[in-house]
Motif scaffolding. Structure first.
Motif, mmCIF file in Angstrom:
data_model
loop_
_atom_site.group_PDB
_atom_site.id
_atom_site.type_symbol
_atom_site.label_atom_id
_atom_site.label_comp_id
_atom_site.label_asym_id
_atom_site.label_seq_id
_atom_site.Cartn_x
_atom_site.Cartn_y
_atom_site.Cartn_z
ATOM 1 N N TYR A 119 -13.483 -102.343 -102.548
ATOM 2 C CA TYR A 119 -13.909 -102.786 -103.864
ATOM 3 C C TYR A 119 -15.059 -101.970 -104.451
ATOM 4 C CZ TYR A 119 -11.333 -106.852 -102.176
ATOM 5 O OH TYR A 119 -10.367 -107.676 -101.654
ATOM 6 N N LYS A 165 -18.582 -104.433 -94.108
ATOM 7 C CA LYS A 165 -17.838 -105.659 -94.407
ATOM 8 C C LYS A 165 -18.650 -106.619 -95.279
ATOM 9 C CE LYS A 165 -14.960 -105.739 -90.226
ATOM 10 N NZ LYS A 165 -14.632 -106.501 -88.988
ATOM 11 N N GLN A 166 -19.968 -106.599 -95.082
ATOM 12 C CA GLN A 166 -20.823 -107.519 -95.842
ATOM 13 C C GLN A 166 -21.025 -107.072 -97.286
ATOM 14 O OE1 GLN A 166 -24.474 -107.996 -93.650
ATOM 15 N NE2 GLN A 166 -23.434 -108.631 -91.777
ATOM 16 N N ASP A 168 -19.042 -104.592 -98.960
ATOM 17 C CA ASP A 168 -17.804 -104.238 -99.658
ATOM 18 C C ASP A 168 -16.979 -105.497 -99.890
ATOM 19 O OD1 ASP A 168 -15.771 -102.747 -100.832
ATOM 20 O OD2 ASP A 168 -14.769 -102.395 -98.911
ATOM 21 N N ILE A 169 -17.384 -106.271 -100.865
ATOM 22 C CA ILE A 169 -16.710 -107.531 -101.172
ATOM 23 C C ILE A 169 -16.217 -107.504 -102.619
ATOM 24 C CG2 ILE A 169 -18.027 -108.877 -99.499
ATOM 25 C CD1 ILE A 169 -19.824 -109.785 -101.763
ATOM 26 N N LYS A 170 -15.266 -108.348 -102.907
ATOM 27 C CA LYS A 170 -14.693 -108.426 -104.246
ATOM 28 C C LYS A 170 -15.718 -109.018 -105.215
ATOM 29 C CE LYS A 170 -10.656 -110.148 -106.762
ATOM 30 N NZ LYS A 170 -9.400 -110.932 -106.673
ATOM 31 N N THR A 171 -15.958 -108.292 -106.300
ATOM 32 C CA THR A 171 -16.920 -108.750 -107.290
ATOM 33 C C THR A 171 -16.336 -109.901 -108.098
ATOM 34 O OG1 THR A 171 -17.784 -106.492 -107.487
ATOM 35 C CG2 THR A 171 -18.375 -108.045 -109.221
ATOM 36 N N ASP A 429 -11.634 -116.784 -106.378
ATOM 37 C CA ASP A 429 -10.488 -116.025 -105.859
ATOM 38 C C ASP A 429 -9.167 -116.751 -106.086
ATOM 39 O OD1 ASP A 429 -12.191 -114.063 -105.049
ATOM 40 O OD2 ASP A 429 -12.392 -114.826 -103.005
#
Length: 432
Positions: A119, A165-166, A168-171, A429
């Motif tokens: 993302y 992982k922490q 790179d998350i979906k905005t 989501d």
């Protein structure tokens, strides 16, 4: 002991002065060609001497031990350093102009791993990932393939993977619903009078302003632009702007053998309200700017002056718009911080120059914290205009009490107010 160490360094400097030959040619980026001749010298002293001789900042650990005997001819500087260190089981890490000496087996433990970014922008994550790496670790990114390449020890790479992982998350996204209401009110009052008289006695004749084109004409043309009920011209003709469906008038007529009097009072009072409503919606990413704009364009001719005359050579467009800019920042799933900028532009045709109106602008800027789904109201963008006018007959309108027979009064009040209702909705989501 310190005297012996200092004496050894002096010897090494002397050997470098005699045996070190520098050439102008360079072997790629491995430094100048050097020749070194040393016998049974402490490795720490050799590295310090090389650093001082060539202006290199070398960090030498006290654990670096052992003596070396070196005989090199026309070898690139960094190849010479690498050969000297490898002979004793060491290597170096070069960062800018600082060189760190490390055990050779530590450098062999470095591995390379490629990680995919879903993302975020890989380039923007480089400074974040670097914080999880060791001093020997490196990171590079490829925006085209959305990947990050890390070279470091296995444990450091595992830390970097967890950190990725922490971050790179979906905005999250925010739906901005706006309702734009423009309320206009106007009120107008007019009070007018028309009157005329004709008095005849003997050879004296008093009448309203009128004229005949010839002495034989039977009809007169009223100079004041109005004819009374009696058919005679008005002396004073200052009516209100009344007509069918607007305002009213009352007339009085007096007809005698010697005197004719026409009197008409007219009055107008008008009030109007208008409301313009639009309901735009826009979806925007968290912490990104969203803009809603609506405007009016006018075409302005472009002229050139040649030979004392102007000529239209083209046209340009000029725009006045209502612009709403909102930047949301999600605090949590229940609260949203909004940065709001509202700007309204209008053309002022009453102050046009050469047919080109100037543009007036009003804006408000604020920041608020509201709950998800609640509505905030922004006001304060308004204009109010009061106008009073008077048409009158000079001198006569100043007569006390009777002056109202010789004037017309006009009052006008216009008010415009802009209200904006903004409601943010956080999109999760699952689409809710």
């Amino acid at each position: 002991m310190k005297m012996k160490r200092r004496y050894a360094l002096h010897i090494i400097f002397l050997l470098f002065t005699i045996n070190c030959s520098l050439f102008t040619a360079y072997a790629e980026d491995k430094g100048p060609l050097v020749s070194i001749e040393l016998r049974d010298v402490e490795l720490r002293d050799v590295m310090r001497a090389i650093g001082q001789e060539h202006g290199i900042n070398i960090i030498v650990d006290e654990k670096l031990t052992g003596k070396v005997t070196v005989s090199l001819r026309n070898v690139p500087l960094w190849d010479a350093i690498d050969s000297i260190l490898k002979g004793k089981g060491y290597s170096y890490i070069k960062e800018s102009n600082i060189v760190s000496i490390v055990p050779l087996e530590d450098d062999a433990d470095l591995i390379t791993r490629t990680m995919t970014v879903k993302y975020a922008n890989p380039k923007e994550l480089e400074p974040v990932i670097t914080k999880a790496l060791s001093k020997k670790g490196t990171v590079a990114s490829d925006i085209r393939s959305s990947t990050i390449v890390i070279k470091d020890t296995p444990s450091a790479i595992d830390r970097a993977a967890q950190l990725l992982k922490q971050v790179d998350i979906k905005t999250k996204q925010v739906m901005i619903e706006a309702q734009i209401v423009e309320i206009s009110t106007n009120a107008r009052e007019e009070l007018g009078i028309q009157w005329g008289t004709m008095y005849r006695t003997g050879d004296v004749l008093v009448f309203g302003g009128a004229t005949k084109t010839t002495s034989t004409d039977t009809a007169a043309i009223a100079l004041t632009g109005g004819i009374g009920y009696s058919g005679n011209a008005f002396n004073v003709n200052l009516p209100a702007a009344v007509g069918a469906g607007s305002g009213g008038a009352i007339g009085i007529g007096l007809l005698t053998n010697k005197l004719t009097l026409d009197l008409q009072l007219s009055a107008l009072e008008a009030e109007g309200k208008a409301k313009i409503l639009s309901s735009p919606k826009v979806m925007v990413l968290d912490n990104q700017e969203a803009t809603i704009s609506s405007g009016t364009q006018i075409i302005i001719p472009t002229t050139t002056i040649s030979g004392g005359s102007s000529q239209v050579t083209g046209t340009t467009e000029k725009e006045a718009s209502l612009r709403l800019t909102v930047t949301p920042k999600i605090i949590d799933l229940e609260q949203v911080s909004l940065k709001i900028l509202t700007k309204k532009e209008e053309f002022d045709f009453s102050r046009s120059v050469l047919g080109i109106p100037p543009k007036t602008s009003r804006e408000t800027q604020t920041g608020v914290l509201i709950k998800n789904g609640e509505t905030i109201v922004i006001g304060g963008i308004y204009t109010e205009t009061d106008t009073e006018g008077e048409n009158r007959v000079p001198l006569l309108s100043k007569i006390p009490l009777l002056g109202w027979l010789f004037k017309k009064e006009t009052k006008r009040k216009d008010k415009t107010e802009l209200l904006i209702f903004i409601t943010p909705h956080i999109k999760t989501d699952d689409g809710s």
